[in-house]
Design an enzyme around this catalytic site. Sequence first.
Site, mmCIF file in Angstrom:
data_model
loop_
_atom_site.group_PDB
_atom_site.id
_atom_site.type_symbol
_atom_site.label_atom_id
_atom_site.label_comp_id
_atom_site.label_asym_id
_atom_site.label_seq_id
_atom_site.Cartn_x
_atom_site.Cartn_y
_atom_site.Cartn_z
ATOM 1 N N SER A 162 0.669 -1.248 -0.067
ATOM 2 C CA SER A 162 -0.040 0.189 0.100
ATOM 3 C C SER A 162 1.148 1.286 -0.066
ATOM 4 O O SER A 162 1.869 1.502 -0.770
ATOM 5 C CB SER A 162 -0.867 0.001 1.164
ATOM 6 O OG SER A 162 -1.850 0.944 1.366
ATOM 7 N N ASP B 179 -9.129 -6.096 -4.161
ATOM 8 C CA ASP B 179 -8.786 -4.907 -3.849
ATOM 9 C C ASP B 179 -9.365 -3.741 -4.776
ATOM 10 O O ASP B 179 -8.903 -3.543 -6.022
ATOM 11 C CB ASP B 179 -7.205 -4.562 -3.816
ATOM 12 C CG ASP B 179 -6.823 -3.500 -3.037
ATOM 13 O OD1 ASP B 179 -7.557 -2.522 -2.754
ATOM 14 O OD2 ASP B 179 -5.487 -3.661 -3.095
ATOM 15 N N HIS C 1 -8.311 -4.745 -0.159
ATOM 16 C CA HIS C 1 -6.859 -4.370 0.134
ATOM 17 C C HIS C 1 -6.301 -5.022 1.456
ATOM 18 O O HIS C 1 -5.020 -5.088 1.305
ATOM 19 C CB HIS C 1 -7.176 -2.834 0.326
ATOM 20 C CG HIS C 1 -6.022 -2.137 0.455
ATOM 21 N ND1 HIS C 1 -5.071 -2.032 -0.855
ATOM 22 C CD2 HIS C 1 -5.094 -1.272 1.436
ATOM 23 C CE1 HIS C 1 -4.019 -1.241 -0.327
ATOM 24 N NE2 HIS C 1 -4.058 -0.648 0.812
#
Lengths: 200, 383
Positions: free
Chosen positions: B154, B319, B352
């Site tokens: 991320s 995601d 995610h």
Amino acid sequence: MNFSELSALRPDLAFIAHWVRNDTHVLDLGCGNGVMLDYLQSDKRCIGYGIEIDDSAIPLCVDRGVSVIQQDLEAGLAIFADNAFDTVLCLSALQMMKNVEGILRDITRVGREAIVSFPNFAYWPHRVALLRGRMPVSKSLPYDWYDTPNLRCATIKDFEELANEVGLEVLERVALVDGKPVTFLPNWRGSLAVFRLKKK
Amino acid sequence: MKSLGVVAPQSMHFSTPLALQSGASLADYTLVYETYGTLNADHSNAVLICHALNASHHVAGVYVDDKDGKKHIGWWDNMVGPGKPLDTDKFFVIGVNNLGSCFGSTGPMHQNPATGKPYGADFPVVTVEDWVHAQARLADELGIQQFAAAMGGSLGGMQALAWSMMYPERIRHCVVIASTPMLSAQNIAFNDVARQAIMSDPDFHGGHFYEHGVVPKNGLRVARMIGHITYLSDDDMAEKFGRDLRAGKYQFDFGIDFEIESYLRYQGDKFAEYFDANTYLLITKALDYFDPAKEFAGDLTKALSNTTAQFLLASFTTDWRFSPERSREIVQALVNNKRKVTYAEIAARHGHDAFLLDDARYLNVVRSYYGQVWQEIEARGVA
């Protein structure tokens, strides 16, 4: 990986590897465990990428030091620029594709040359099976009709037509049995059709 | 599985000012970090782990809280440790807390030398690139000229990617998980709603709430709830909560009816207990500003043209915060530059958050990748 290791593991790939020039940029569609690129990188100093959809094959490619991009070939080759590769390999993968024409057009776009192989449906044991009224099951087509990943059945003669239509010129056409070329009656006696093609 | 066991953070003070992208600078600052494993003789086995929004330098191992005896496990303990995909029996792994954080490195809760009071809202806005410069200084002090790899998920992946562009000669591999080359308008929109929630909390006091002895907890709660929605997939939420009711029937009021409401409020409450509101604002801004292609007229291929590292990218199909398409943009730009890049697209259902979870397909790719990195180190002969 050296040539004798490749020959022992995959005689068909060993034959095809002769057609790939040293120091070239190669894309291998449906690269599986990456054995072909492993050989081309270590013995022929080629660089390039494999494309593979199977989760379990990705770490195997990585273990071999092969750069692999996980994606479905049906999604096309949009991430690659025109003429990005000297040679695009599509070995024993085409028969599993839904959009055969689409991927061939994309291969033509991203590569200068291509090498395509697929099981020859006109191989004589297949013809015999059909004459007996049954779908062929053989070493090159090892699946039952209801349980096969192979969506397309093509012969050497069939493929040539489509190749021409998508803008590929056939440079060489070889039929292999157990990785060895067959010259007499190839469309009868060859179990694997292999084409070396060039963008027209 | 084995773990690193009890670990402890270290800290390093820097008194050379750090010039920031905004034009401001930090006169001096402290970075808190953890290390696992042993640096080898030629310093070739160091791996930098960059953290995401609400994480810290505590990547792996456990802290045992003196007060309640509770264990605090590192946020990537399933990834980093002895025998784990990033094996600390082989690699020397560094987790570093970024500037502006609330977990120890210099941040808005610390004293502003100019005023003698906490920075609060006056802490300068920091960017991914600022963090990377600070991390590079830490590497200098630790005697690491070149990392075997920089890795993150991320926002952490953005830092790893920034390393490959800003210090190409200082990393050999770049591992970018569930990340993106820039935030979309939708991503920024979610971040701004979170910021507005915090800033409109009456307890925020323009960021100087410390001196009022309060915390904008309600704002932080809502910010976290919004964030959390974007970390989960629709499928995952449907499976975990569906339309399940807390009390088995509608309450016909505005309390908690559905399990999902209860879950999000719990997550929000928990978060508001430990996270700092100013840090949340800073980190979401760092996310919004990251856009390495910007100075190349949006051309990511050009932005990545000076990289020399080899890359591993991974994304997760469900995601929708940083979708596989975003990772593929990075892959495409790397392919255009003929960089070595492997890309795994994992059909995981956890959205995610999947980058933090156990999934053999994902962890095996990372394990194999570090196996290769290790072989290279061994081939150098001094490992």
